[in-house]
Design a protein around this motif. Structure first.
Motif, mmCIF file in Angstrom:
data_model
loop_
_atom_site.group_PDB
_atom_site.id
_atom_site.type_symbol
_atom_site.label_atom_id
_atom_site.label_comp_id
_atom_site.label_asym_id
_atom_site.label_seq_id
_atom_site.Cartn_x
_atom_site.Cartn_y
_atom_site.Cartn_z
ATOM 1 N N PHE A 81 0.811 -1.217 0.000
ATOM 2 C CA PHE A 81 0.000 0.000 0.000
ATOM 3 C C PHE A 81 0.847 1.271 0.000
ATOM 4 O O PHE A 81 0.316 2.366 -0.169
ATOM 5 N N MET A 82 2.177 1.135 0.180
ATOM 6 C CA MET A 82 3.040 2.314 0.159
ATOM 7 C C MET A 82 3.659 2.571 -1.216
ATOM 8 O O MET A 82 4.480 3.472 -1.377
ATOM 9 N N LEU A 83 3.266 1.768 -2.203
ATOM 10 C CA LEU A 83 3.680 2.082 -3.574
ATOM 11 C C LEU A 83 3.192 3.477 -3.936
ATOM 12 O O LEU A 83 2.029 3.813 -3.695
ATOM 13 N N GLY A 84 4.071 4.271 -4.519
ATOM 14 C CA GLY A 84 3.701 5.659 -4.772
ATOM 15 C C GLY A 84 3.851 6.093 -6.212
ATOM 16 O O GLY A 84 4.152 5.290 -7.112
ATOM 17 N N GLN A 85 3.664 7.374 -6.422
ATOM 18 C CA GLN A 85 3.697 7.929 -7.767
ATOM 19 C C GLN A 85 5.092 7.873 -8.382
ATOM 20 O O GLN A 85 5.214 7.803 -9.609
ATOM 21 N N ALA A 86 6.135 7.907 -7.568
ATOM 22 C CA ALA A 86 7.488 7.842 -8.114
ATOM 23 C C ALA A 86 7.712 6.511 -8.824
ATOM 24 O O ALA A 86 8.264 6.462 -9.931
ATOM 25 N N PHE A 87 7.278 5.409 -8.182
ATOM 26 C CA PHE A 87 7.401 4.100 -8.826
ATOM 27 C C PHE A 87 6.562 4.057 -10.090
ATOM 28 O O PHE A 87 7.014 3.581 -11.138
ATOM 29 N N CYS A 88 5.321 4.534 -10.003
ATOM 30 C CA CYS A 88 4.427 4.461 -11.155
ATOM 31 C C CYS A 88 4.966 5.274 -12.332
ATOM 32 O O CYS A 88 4.872 4.843 -13.484
ATOM 33 N N LYS A 89 5.535 6.419 -12.054
ATOM 34 C CA LYS A 89 6.103 7.224 -13.133
ATOM 35 C C LYS A 89 7.269 6.502 -13.789
ATOM 36 O O LYS A 89 7.382 6.467 -15.020
ATOM 37 N N ALA A 90 8.131 5.907 -12.974
ATOM 38 C CA ALA A 90 9.283 5.187 -13.525
ATOM 39 C C ALA A 90 8.849 3.952 -14.307
ATOM 40 O O ALA A 90 9.457 3.590 -15.310
ATOM 41 N N ALA A 91 7.770 3.291 -13.848
ATOM 42 C CA ALA A 91 7.301 2.059 -14.473
ATOM 43 C C ALA A 91 6.345 2.314 -15.633
ATOM 44 O O ALA A 91 5.973 1.376 -16.340
ATOM 45 N N GLY A 92 5.914 3.556 -15.801
ATOM 46 C CA GLY A 92 4.981 3.865 -16.877
ATOM 47 C C GLY A 92 3.588 3.354 -16.641
ATOM 48 O O GLY A 92 2.880 2.986 -17.585
ATOM 49 N N CYS A 93 3.169 3.307 -15.376
ATOM 50 C CA CYS A 93 1.835 2.799 -15.072
ATOM 51 C C CYS A 93 1.022 3.854 -14.318
ATOM 52 O O CYS A 93 1.557 4.837 -13.811
ATOM 53 N N THR A 94 -0.283 3.627 -14.261
ATOM 54 C CA THR A 94 -1.218 4.532 -13.597
ATOM 55 C C THR A 94 -1.706 3.893 -12.304
ATOM 56 O O THR A 94 -2.119 2.730 -12.306
ATOM 57 N N LEU A 95 -1.656 4.645 -11.201
ATOM 58 C CA LEU A 95 -2.123 4.144 -9.917
ATOM 59 C C LEU A 95 -3.631 4.331 -9.814
ATOM 60 O O LEU A 95 -4.149 5.434 -9.983
ATOM 61 N N LEU A 96 -4.344 3.233 -9.573
ATOM 62 C CA LEU A 96 -5.802 3.254 -9.472
ATOM 63 C C LEU A 96 -6.247 3.369 -8.023
ATOM 64 O O LEU A 96 -5.642 2.781 -7.125
ATOM 65 N N GLU A 97 -7.324 4.095 -7.813
ATOM 66 C CA GLU A 97 -7.966 4.105 -6.499
ATOM 67 C C GLU A 97 -8.619 2.744 -6.249
ATOM 68 O O GLU A 97 -9.004 2.039 -7.177
ATOM 69 N N ASP A 98 -8.733 2.385 -4.991
ATOM 70 C CA ASP A 98 -9.446 1.168 -4.595
ATOM 71 C C ASP A 98 -10.662 1.601 -3.764
ATOM 72 O O ASP A 98 -10.503 2.098 -2.651
ATOM 73 N N PRO A 99 -11.879 1.435 -4.312
ATOM 74 C CA PRO A 99 -12.251 0.783 -5.573
ATOM 75 C C PRO A 99 -12.264 1.752 -6.751
ATOM 76 O O PRO A 99 -12.242 2.974 -6.562
#
Length: 259
Positions: A81-99
């Motif tokens: 749950f501590m995955l953040g925007q920095a990882f997502c930007k580097a990985a090229g992915c979009t972080l989704l809200e749950d739900p």
């Protein structure tokens, strides 16, 4: 075609799961319009600033898939749950809200990790609310790295112990939560992971037919849900054996010569 997976619990100690995931990225996911990862992607995540070389390699593999044209969506699980925007930007992915509600084949579909549906696990729900509190997250992200590592080990150990002690119905979703959440979001299809009990459940919401699709965890085999013109297909797949190292050259026998 869209692929959905969850509960890989990636860690360096399980190279078989990592190989299977990288193989998925190099094959089926390359043909997909989108890949959705619905939580517990990593076994543990203590902050984007603390990525290990192993985690960086996974990040790079996601970036390569994203660059190839497949959209990647990532949702928090209870382990990461501590995955953040920095990882997502580097990985090229979009972080989704749950739900989150998405559109598949013109249908509104509700995506969740699934842990918030286990409301009978009162102790866990209290811990979840505390851990997801923005103030708690701020404090956790600013703790020294060693303190975060120690806390993560403690939480993982306590989680395993508590799960073994709890009855099966406590750690599974609360049946009454399913129709409630689906009616709240106005959907007839719910997809989630977390429980490690893959299945497609047929439901009835009033006079409407509905379904709950539970993604499987990756352990002895992998699981993926494929969404295409044919509908929703949930299926397991086996892990490829590790690559065989070439046999060493035989050591030539030496026969002493006599002079």
């Amino acid at each position: 075609m869209i692929l959905l997976i969850s509960d890989l619990h990636l860690e360096e100690e399980r190279p078989d799961i990592t190989r299977a995931f990288l193989d998925l990225l190099a094959t089926r996911a390359r043909s997909a319009q989108a890949l959705y990862i619905l939580g517990d992607f990593f076994e543990a995540w203590i902050g984007d600033d603390a990525m290990t070389p192993f985690q960086r390699s996974i990040c790079q593999a996601l970036r390569e898939l994203s660059d190839s044209g497949t959209a990647i969506f990532l949702m928090h699980g209870n382990r990461d749950f501590m995955l953040g925007q920095a990882f997502c930007k580097a990985a090229g992915c979009t972080l989704l809200e749950d739900p989150s509600v998405v559109q598949f084949n013109g249908e509104s579909v509700l995506l969740m990790h699934g842990d918030s549906l286990c409301t009978r696990d009162v102790g866990y729900m209290k811990l979840r609310r505390w851990l997801r509190n923005p103030l708690t997250l701020f404090i956790l992200r600013h703790l020294p790295l060693g303190s975060r590592q120690q806390l993560a080990r403690k939480l993982r150990s306590e989680s395993r112990t508590q799960t073994r002690m709890k009855a099966n119905d406590i750690v599974d979703v609360t049946p009454e939560e399913i129709p409630r959440i689906m009616q709240q979001y106005g959907v007839k299809t719910l997809i989630h992971g977390h429980t490690h009990r893959p299945a497609i459940h047929k439901l009835q919401l009033g006079e409407q037919a509905a379904r709950r699709i539970v993604l499987g965890d990756w352990d002895k085999q992998g699981w993926a849900l494929q969404v295409d013109e044919q509908g929703f297909a949930l299926a397991p797949f086996g892990f490829a054996p590790p690559p065989q190292l070439p046999a060493p050259d035989p050591i030539p026998s030496h026969t002493p010569s006599h002079k």
